[in-house]
Write an enzyme that holds these catalytic residues in place. Sequence first.
Site, PDB file in Angstrom:
ATOM      1  CD  GLN A  48      -2.838   1.247   0.089  1.00  0.00           C
ATOM      2  OE1 GLN A  48      -3.019   0.240  -0.607  1.00  0.00           O
ATOM      3  NE2 GLN A  48      -3.438   2.386  -0.150  1.00  0.00           N
ATOM      4  CD  GLU A  49       2.805   3.732   3.782  1.00  0.00           C
ATOM      5  OE1 GLU A  49       3.145   4.674   3.061  1.00  0.00           O
ATOM      6  OE2 GLU A  49       2.157   3.893   4.836  1.00  0.00           O
ATOM      7  CB  SER A  50       6.484   1.861  -1.565  1.00  0.00           C
ATOM      8  OG  SER A  50       6.702   0.494  -1.233  1.00  0.00           O
TER       9      SER A  50
END
Length: 732
Positions: free
Chosen positions: A591-593
Amino acid sequence: MLKGRINKIPVAVGAGLLLFALLGSSILAVKMTGLLDQWTGNGQTQSQFKLTPKQEKSEVLPLVSLPPQARASKLEAIASGSKSLDQQRARYLLASDLIEQKQGEKALKWLEGLDTEYSVLASQISVKRAQAYELMGDKAKAEAAWNAILTNHPTQPVAAEALYALGESNPEYWNQAIAKFPSHPSTHEIIRQRLSKNPKQSALLLVLAKSNPEGQGMGAIRERLVNEFAAQLKPEDWEAIAFGYWETMEYERAAQAYAKAPRTPLTAYRVGRGYQLRGKRIEAKAAYQQLLRDFPDAKETGLGLRRLASLSKSDEAMQYLDLAIKKFPDEAAEALLTKANILEAKGSATSASDARKSVLTQYKTSDAAAEYRWKIAKTMAAARKYKEAWQWAQPITTNNPDSPLAPEAAFWVGRWAAQMGRPKDATAAFEHVLAHYPESFYAWRSAHSLGWNVGDFTTVRDLKPEIVSPQVRPTPPTGSAALKELYQLGQNQSAWTLWQAEFKNRLKPTVAEQFTDGLINLGIGRHQIGINKIWYLSLRDTPEERSQWKDLRQEPAYWQALFPLPFLESIISWSGQRQLNPFLVAGLIRQESRFEPKIRSVAGAKGLMQVMPGTGTWIAEKIQLKDYNLENPDDNIKLGTWYLDHTHQEYSNNSLLAVASYNAGPGNVSKWISKYGFNDPDAFIEMIPFGETKGYVESVFANYWNYLRIYNPEIAQSLAKYSPAQSVVSRQ
């Protein structure tokens, strides 16, 4: 704060992004798990895509994922054995590994005579031979090998590599490469070298703009074409430039370029939408009005009318909405709901109510009907009127099975049934979610509600699930036999190079081409682009394309590509040291990267787990780490998992609050707990006031659940009882 805001959609994500902007804001209702529509088959349909290799007894293919040093002895044993496909593959891999290690003479030993035996990679073997001679410093033999390629494989993409090598001493070869192989990476290097010496070559700039819209530095190429050579550009040139701008979300520039492109309903719509997305209301309105005049019956005009209404005052907006309702059935339901809101604001409550009733009666299968039903259902639930909430939400599960809201509605139908003392109905609802929406966040919540060992918010961090990765790579659904073989052998760079030359249909790729493009990008470590190219297949809107997409969803390789596990060794290692569930860490990283080590947010957060530099310094001091680099995957995971463990400790190991704090910060989470209470975690998620954080929490746990169902045999086998086509590791 660990991180700042980050663009969740990549800079270049393939043709799907074009449809994202075309379809508009309704797509934003999707909880950004990387999934949109829901699987609706029963697992018995025969897929037209066969990505899983035939069950051949190959000793080589399971070795592909190992590092060269770890597989060398096994490959040598196979390569020295009797003639077979495995022996040929082993020889090719050994030669490739040796060339990477700059041992040309040893590589030649394994290449000798291989091109006559291993015909599928004959042209690639010829390249390896020339590269080996170059490493040995034997210029004469290298030149002879490159020339042999031009003689034996003149029309194959490898000829571009030969032309590049030979052109360093004879520029005529480079001219041939540009003429014959404009999309080949070797040709692009030739062009860049020539442009560095003479920038005023619009023809070469156009080759790059048309054949490599996602390439590094292409924004500057497009800018030069627009600023320096506008008078020389043809309409089709402007369309290619506009496509590049659209892909990189430079919407105002895209609008300006599309205005000069060949006039079609799609290009006319994108002029308006591009301006609208950048807040240029006057320009957007004028463009939509021109769309209406030029293409009064095109499907894009129906959506354009709703866009026009959003940019207009109420009386004018009503005219556009009425026209959309009258002429465009696909837009009528959304237009009716918008019209109802306007009527209500004008004091015409009865007329507004009639419009909404029309949505529920005339267009009950529309997404707009689902949205309206769900809005009322949530209002009833908030007032503890669970029976009424159930009655409003239940039809969504039958009338609107493909709505993004369907899995959420089905789950809450189960929750409300349980609260009304109807356990059988609750169980049926949860099983419905698992059967029809097995990839959703709500499938995880349903599995937990049914008593599965999948973890809850208070227990998920401590689970240590078994992880089973596929032993053999899938076969790309399109491309040459050589491309498919290279990909299966893990020859990522060679496969990518070949695919750049073979992939001609970049503006309008087929489903098979876009999926293959996603696989190839994942192979070379462009995870963000690869994941999103595959995800955006869900936005295909023709019946044939949607059927093909649903066929793909029956293949384990589709899900493994959508939820890859790069950097798994570091994830397992640091998750173990921090006592964190590795799938939860993988879900957060995705989700972050999207697994991009060098990605950076607007606020300055860096790397896989989006660690802010200041936070990184603070953590490094805590753990006495003197030397680290936030763009190094292992370092980033080391620091990010420490912080995720820290947020868990702050909230008594409640993973919901820990993940929410990772995104929004502890101050906001504390305020929400004080304001809303925390008796029911599912209800708490619904009340999170930050849309980004609510979506973030659901996305991280949906990712966690997908990693669990894809790579854990126990859960995959349990899920297969409800949704056979979604059984993944159990079918390896």
